[in-house]
Design an enzyme around this catalytic site. Structure first.
Site, PDB file in Angstrom:
ATOM      1  N   ARG A  51      64.823  57.625  48.270  1.00  0.00           N
ATOM      2  CA  ARG A  51      63.648  58.368  48.710  1.00  0.00           C
ATOM      3  C   ARG A  51      63.074  57.747  49.969  1.00  0.00           C
ATOM      4  O   ARG A  51      62.820  56.541  50.003  1.00  0.00           O
ATOM      5  CB  ARG A  51      62.579  58.344  47.615  1.00  0.00           C
ATOM      6  CG  ARG A  51      63.049  58.850  46.265  1.00  0.00           C
ATOM      7  CD  ARG A  51      62.019  58.525  45.191  1.00  0.00           C
ATOM      8  NE  ARG A  51      62.490  58.888  43.861  1.00  0.00           N
ATOM      9  CZ  ARG A  51      61.840  58.585  42.742  1.00  0.00           C
ATOM     10  NH1 ARG A  51      60.703  57.909  42.801  1.00  0.00           N
ATOM     11  NH2 ARG A  51      62.330  58.955  41.575  1.00  0.00           N
ATOM     12  N   ASP A  53      59.746  57.784  52.448  1.00  0.00           N
ATOM     13  CA  ASP A  53      58.338  58.135  52.320  1.00  0.00           C
ATOM     14  C   ASP A  53      57.916  59.168  53.360  1.00  0.00           C
ATOM     15  O   ASP A  53      58.647  59.452  54.312  1.00  0.00           O
ATOM     16  CB  ASP A  53      57.467  56.883  52.478  1.00  0.00           C
ATOM     17  CG  ASP A  53      57.576  55.951  51.288  1.00  0.00           C
ATOM     18  OD1 ASP A  53      57.912  56.432  50.187  1.00  0.00           O
ATOM     19  OD2 ASP A  53      57.335  54.742  51.457  1.00  0.00           O
ATOM     20  N   ARG A 198      58.870  48.152  55.766  1.00  0.00           N
ATOM     21  CA  ARG A 198      57.654  48.247  56.579  1.00  0.00           C
ATOM     22  C   ARG A 198      56.759  47.013  56.436  1.00  0.00           C
ATOM     23  O   ARG A 198      56.095  46.604  57.395  1.00  0.00           O
ATOM     24  CB  ARG A 198      56.895  49.519  56.210  1.00  0.00           C
ATOM     25  CG  ARG A 198      57.629  50.782  56.653  1.00  0.00           C
ATOM     26  CD  ARG A 198      57.087  52.027  55.972  1.00  0.00           C
ATOM     27  NE  ARG A 198      55.674  52.221  56.263  1.00  0.00           N
ATOM     28  CZ  ARG A 198      54.919  53.122  55.620  1.00  0.00           C
ATOM     29  NH1 ARG A 198      55.442  53.875  54.658  1.00  0.00           N
ATOM     30  NH2 ARG A 198      53.648  53.254  55.944  1.00  0.00           N
TER      31      ARG A 198
END
Length: 249
Positions: A51, A53, A198
């Site tokens: 997945r 974001d 991140r």
């Protein structure tokens, strides 16, 4: 029943991430399932390698689906690219073994993060780079990145915690390069936790700014406490670069 593998490129700027959500159709998976279900005249479930974001892009997302369609791979590709939004493109279609699973069979992934360091903002890069308009110390960042290499518990670099899942991941390599006013950070690992890349980027930026020492990364990892690591860098600079199913580079 045929098993079809897709290589997908998308601009995630306006989407709520990869995963289909009950309260919105504005996801990459949702758009793909809508078009492919219409193409095959049957409800289809798309399985992605992972997945991404909201706001995260992909240069090489992998997915697969099962179908009885008689369309050949070129016809499948061309149909999808005709009816999908123009910010989602099927780069490649392959028919694969029935046992292939885009998520479970993935051996490693690469993520690319782009940072803009020029003093003047770049209009046409603004959706695809983190614009900090500040020079960074590349060698310090590279040294800091070296402490991520190897197998570690990355709990301090994860936004969502799960008691059922291990936080241990292995990072094979982190390559940091400068291309003009852009800094590119390419992460290669066997898997990544939620927002892990991140948060690592946010940490490396603070090291490049001189706010933290490269050696601080060791203490962050050992602490297993999220607040001890750096901030979460914006989604817009992140790309799912490649998913590997066969070997490690």
């Amino acid at each position: 029943m045929r098993n079809i593998k897709l290589t997908i490129e998308y601009d995630g700027s306006k989407y709520n991430g990869w995963q289909r959500l009950g309260n919105t159709e504005n996801t990459i998976q949702g758009k793909l399932e809508s078009v492919i279900s219409r193409m095959t005249n049957r409800k289809v479930e798309i399985i992605g390698s992972g997945r991404t974001d909201a706001g995260v892009h992909a240069l090489g997302q992998i997915a697969n689906f099962k179908t009885n369609t008689n369309m050949n791979i070129e016809e499948i590709r061309d149909y999808c690219n005709e009816y999908l939004p123009k910010d989602i493109v099927i780069k490649k279609v392959e028919e694969v073994d029935d046992r292939f699973h885009a998520r479970y069979n993935a051996k490693s992934k690469k993520y690319l993060y782009k940072i803009w360091t020029g003093k003047i903002p770049a209009v046409f890069n603004r959706k695809y780079t983190y614009d900090i308009q500040q020079s960074l110390k590349l060698e310090a960042m590279k040294k800091g990145a070296s402490y991520f290499i190897g197998e570690h518990d990355f709990e301090a670099f994860c936004s969502k915690k799960s008691k059922k899942k291990s936080m241990v991941r292995q990072i094979y390599n982190i390559d940091i390069t400068r291309e003009g006013n852009e800094i590119h950070i390419l992460f290669h690992g066997n898997g990544f936790l939620h927002n892990m890349v991140r948060i690592m980027v946010g940490t490396l930026i603070e090291i490049g700014q001189g706010k933290r020492k490269p050696e601080d990364v060791k203490e962050m990892i050992a602490s297993k406490v999220r607040k001890n690591a750096g901030p979460t860098a914006p989604a817009r600079g992140l790309f799912l670069y490649e998913v590997d199913y066969e070997h490690l580079d």
